[in-house]
Write a protein that holds these residues in place. Sequence first.
Motif, PDB file in Angstrom:
ATOM      1  N   ILE A   1       0.493  14.248   3.259  1.00  0.00           N
ATOM      2  CA  ILE A   1       0.231  12.862   2.882  1.00  0.00           C
ATOM      3  C   ILE A   1       0.171  12.018   4.154  1.00  0.00           C
ATOM      4  O   ILE A   1       1.132  11.987   4.925  1.00  0.00           O
ATOM      5  N   ASP A   2      -0.950  11.345   4.397  1.00  0.00           N
ATOM      6  CA  ASP A   2      -1.070  10.422   5.519  1.00  0.00           C
ATOM      7  C   ASP A   2      -0.891   9.009   4.990  1.00  0.00           C
ATOM      8  O   ASP A   2      -1.631   8.565   4.103  1.00  0.00           O
ATOM      9  N   VAL A   3       0.115   8.305   5.533  1.00  0.00           N
ATOM     10  CA  VAL A   3       0.409   6.934   5.136  1.00  0.00           C
ATOM     11  C   VAL A   3       0.042   6.016   6.290  1.00  0.00           C
ATOM     12  O   VAL A   3       0.540   6.172   7.407  1.00  0.00           O
ATOM     13  N   GLU A   4      -0.844   5.057   6.017  1.00  0.00           N
ATOM     14  CA  GLU A   4      -1.242   4.101   7.043  1.00  0.00           C
ATOM     15  C   GLU A   4      -0.275   2.921   7.009  1.00  0.00           C
ATOM     16  O   GLU A   4      -0.130   2.258   5.987  1.00  0.00           O
ATOM     17  N   THR A   5       0.407   2.698   8.140  1.00  0.00           N
ATOM     18  CA  THR A   5       1.374   1.612   8.252  1.00  0.00           C
ATOM     19  C   THR A   5       0.887   0.651   9.343  1.00  0.00           C
ATOM     20  O   THR A   5      -0.024   0.998  10.106  1.00  0.00           O
ATOM     21  N   PRO A   6       1.498  -0.522   9.444  1.00  0.00           N
ATOM     22  CA  PRO A   6       1.127  -1.429  10.542  1.00  0.00           C
ATOM     23  C   PRO A   6       1.388  -0.830  11.925  1.00  0.00           C
ATOM     24  O   PRO A   6       0.831  -1.276  12.912  1.00  0.00           O
ATOM     25  N   HIS A   7       2.223   0.205  11.997  1.00  0.00           N
ATOM     26  CA  HIS A   7       2.581   0.829  13.265  1.00  0.00           C
ATOM     27  C   HIS A   7       1.811   2.113  13.540  1.00  0.00           C
ATOM     28  O   HIS A   7       2.064   2.782  14.533  1.00  0.00           O
ATOM     29  N   GLY A   8       0.920   2.507  12.647  1.00  0.00           N
ATOM     30  CA  GLY A   8       0.165   3.734  12.800  1.00  0.00           C
ATOM     31  C   GLY A   8       0.318   4.632  11.582  1.00  0.00           C
ATOM     32  O   GLY A   8       0.851   4.220  10.550  1.00  0.00           O
ATOM     33  N   ILE A   9      -0.131   5.859  11.716  1.00  0.00           N
ATOM     34  CA  ILE A   9      -0.098   6.824  10.616  1.00  0.00           C
ATOM     35  C   ILE A   9       1.220   7.580  10.630  1.00  0.00           C
ATOM     36  O   ILE A   9       1.651   8.073  11.668  1.00  0.00           O
ATOM     37  N   VAL A  10       1.844   7.689   9.462  1.00  0.00           N
ATOM     38  CA  VAL A  10       3.024   8.528   9.259  1.00  0.00           C
ATOM     39  C   VAL A  10       2.584   9.644   8.325  1.00  0.00           C
ATOM     40  O   VAL A  10       1.984   9.379   7.284  1.00  0.00           O
ATOM     41  N   THR A  11       2.844  10.889   8.703  1.00  0.00           N
ATOM     42  CA  THR A  11       2.441  12.032   7.892  1.00  0.00           C
ATOM     43  C   THR A  11       3.665  12.708   7.306  1.00  0.00           C
ATOM     44  O   THR A  11       4.654  12.925   7.990  1.00  0.00           O
ATOM     45  N   SER A  12       3.572  13.028   6.021  1.00  0.00           N
ATOM     46  CA  SER A  12       4.654  13.709   5.319  1.00  0.00           C
ATOM     47  C   SER A  12       4.108  14.957   4.651  1.00  0.00           C
ATOM     48  O   SER A  12       2.967  14.963   4.174  1.00  0.00           O
ATOM     49  N   VAL A  13       4.909  15.994   4.615  1.00  0.00           N
ATOM     50  CA  VAL A  13       4.562  17.200   3.871  1.00  0.00           C
ATOM     51  C   VAL A  13       5.551  17.307   2.717  1.00  0.00           C
ATOM     52  O   VAL A  13       6.760  17.410   2.936  1.00  0.00           O
ATOM     53  N   ILE A  14       5.026  17.221   1.496  1.00  0.00           N
ATOM     54  CA  ILE A  14       5.867  17.311   0.303  1.00  0.00           C
ATOM     55  C   ILE A  14       5.236  18.309  -0.659  1.00  0.00           C
ATOM     56  O   ILE A  14       4.080  18.700  -0.490  1.00  0.00           O
ATOM     57  N   THR A  15       5.984  18.701  -1.665  1.00  0.00           N
ATOM     58  CA  THR A  15       5.432  19.661  -2.615  1.00  0.00           C
ATOM     59  C   THR A  15       4.269  19.038  -3.383  1.00  0.00           C
ATOM     60  O   THR A  15       4.256  17.832  -3.655  1.00  0.00           O
TER      61      THR A  15
END
Length: 71
Positions: free
Chosen positions: A28-42
């Motif tokens: 999951i790529d989440v676009e935030t004001p500080h850049g992209i945060v990537t998470s790996v979830i089921t």
Amino acid sequence: MSIHSINVRNQFRGRIKEIIHGPVVSEIDVETPHGIVTSVITTRSVEELGLKPGTEVVALVKSTEVAIAKI
């Protein structure tokens, strides 16, 4: 369910930009004001939470270890 308080201090509000679905886990790529945060979830969690691009989320980052590498 609503969260009244949480001990995670690193919180990044944003919107899901992209989901790369896998058979067991999804990225999951989440676009935030500080850049992209990537998470790996089921993938099951992606489906149960109804996540899709454009969904507003909060990425919660909690780590008991931060590694440092000299470059």
